[in-house]
Write an enzyme that holds these catalytic residues in place. Structure first.
Site, PDB file in Angstrom:
ATOM      1  CE  LYS A 235      -1.151  16.890   6.992  1.00  8.19           C
ATOM      2  NZ  LYS A 235      -2.575  16.615   7.089  1.00  8.19           N
ATOM      3  NE  ARG A 269      -2.354  11.025  11.250  1.00 11.37           N
ATOM      4  CZ  ARG A 269      -1.325  11.113  10.426  1.00 11.37           C
ATOM      5  NH1 ARG A 269      -0.809  12.281  10.108  1.00 11.37           N
ATOM      6  NH2 ARG A 269      -0.813  10.015   9.896  1.00 11.37           N
TER       7      ARG A 269
END
Ligand code: HH2
Length: 299
Positions: A235, A269
């Site tokens: 991210k 995840r």
């Protein structure tokens, strides 16, 4: 600081998705990401072709994924929303084929009740709703009737606006309060507590400082009593810290996954299941010795 026995019991959590027990807490679970999208922030377009998506998902399962999360709509900042027909076209055939090929539970990453319903009919057992039941009023009913597992994630704003000016007085307390409230809404709609997983929503309406505070604050969220899922793979906040493009953030992801697991994440995840499987094993051993008094296991 809670005592070790309290943390230990807080870590054995009962998650049931369509009658299927998913063992949460004994060891952190790896959720492999399958983005059937042309525009996801890190792998957009790579698995847009259904054959490639299925092949990738099977590969993730072989690498040790405990669950698969199949999505047909990117939620990256500024992503263009996808209509229902297109989202259905992207994910349903992939889920159907996967359900025949892999034994592990499949989640669908969607905010739309119709997509969730058809995905469950196709063999999924969980719904990962990043809107936490706020986008589609029909979603709670689909989950309640089906008994599906449900991920409730925190997001400030919407994917289109969320990174414009995120603001918190106390991000951990506010995320905790939000998740508590969404869990209550879910239960009021007939969803059992045992169906619910909570997620602080790293990168969803958060600045770097907020993401770091949430990673540090996972133990507080853990006290809500439900399994915690965290998505931080590749991210933007990692890019800010390591100054690398999205496809070169594997080591940054590894560090963040290790911290998240040590602080109490029950599901992570990730895009790179093979690499993160080792990271999770090491971090989980450290956590076990700290919180569970399981030194003898490693003697
Ligand atoms: N992050 C993304 C998508 N879905 N779901 C949950 N529960 N938690 C997350 O942190 C999360 C999520 C974004 O990552 P990715 O799927 O790789 O990208 P995109 O949304 O662009 O497809």
């Amino acid at each position: 600081m809670p005592s070790a026995p309290l943390l230990r019991s807080a870590h054995r959590r009962h998650l049931v998705a369509r009658g299927r027990e998913i063992a949460c807490g004994d060891r952190p679970l790896l959720v492999g990401i399958v983005n059937v999208t042309p525009d996801s922030f890190s792998d957009g377009g790579r698995y847009f072709d259904p054959d490639r998506a299925v092949a990738r998902a099977v590969e993730l399962a072989e690498q040790g994924a405990d669950l698969l999360d199949v999505g047909g709509e990117s939620t990256r900042p500024g992503a263009v929303p996808v209509d229902e027909a297109e989202e259905l076209r992207r994910v349903i055939s992939v889920i159907k084929r996967l359900a025949e090929r892999v034994g592990i539970p499949i989640a669908v990453d969607t905010m739309k009740a119709a997509v969730a319903g058809q995905a469950l009919d196709a063999g999924a057992v969980m719904v990962n709703d990043v809107s936490a039941l706020r986008f589609d009023p029909a979603m709670a009913g689909v989950i309640a009737r089906s008994g599906a597992g449900l991920v409730l994630m925190h997001m400030q704003g919407s994917p289109q606006t969320m990174q414009q000016a995120p603001q918190y007085d106390d991000v951990v307390a506010e995320v905790e309060e939000f998740l508590r409230e969404r869990m209550q809404v879910a239960m009021n709609a007939g969803i059992a507590e045992s169906q619910i997983v909570l997620d602080p929503g790293i990168g969803f309406g958060k600045l770097l400082v907020h993401n770091l505070a949430l990673l540090n604050g996972l133990e507080a969220l853990s006290m809500l009593g439900r399994p915690l899922l965290i998505g931080l793979s590749r991210k933007g906040f990692l890019g800010q810290l390591v100054d690398r493009p999205v496809d070169a953030r594997e080591w940054g992801t590894a560090a963040a996954v290790a911290v998240a697991v040590e602080r109490g994440a029950d599901l992570v995840r990730v895009h790179d299941v093979a690499a993160m499987a080792d990271v999770v094993k090491v971090a989980a051993a450290v956590r076990r010795v700290r919180t569970g008094g399981e030194e003898e296991r490693y003697a």
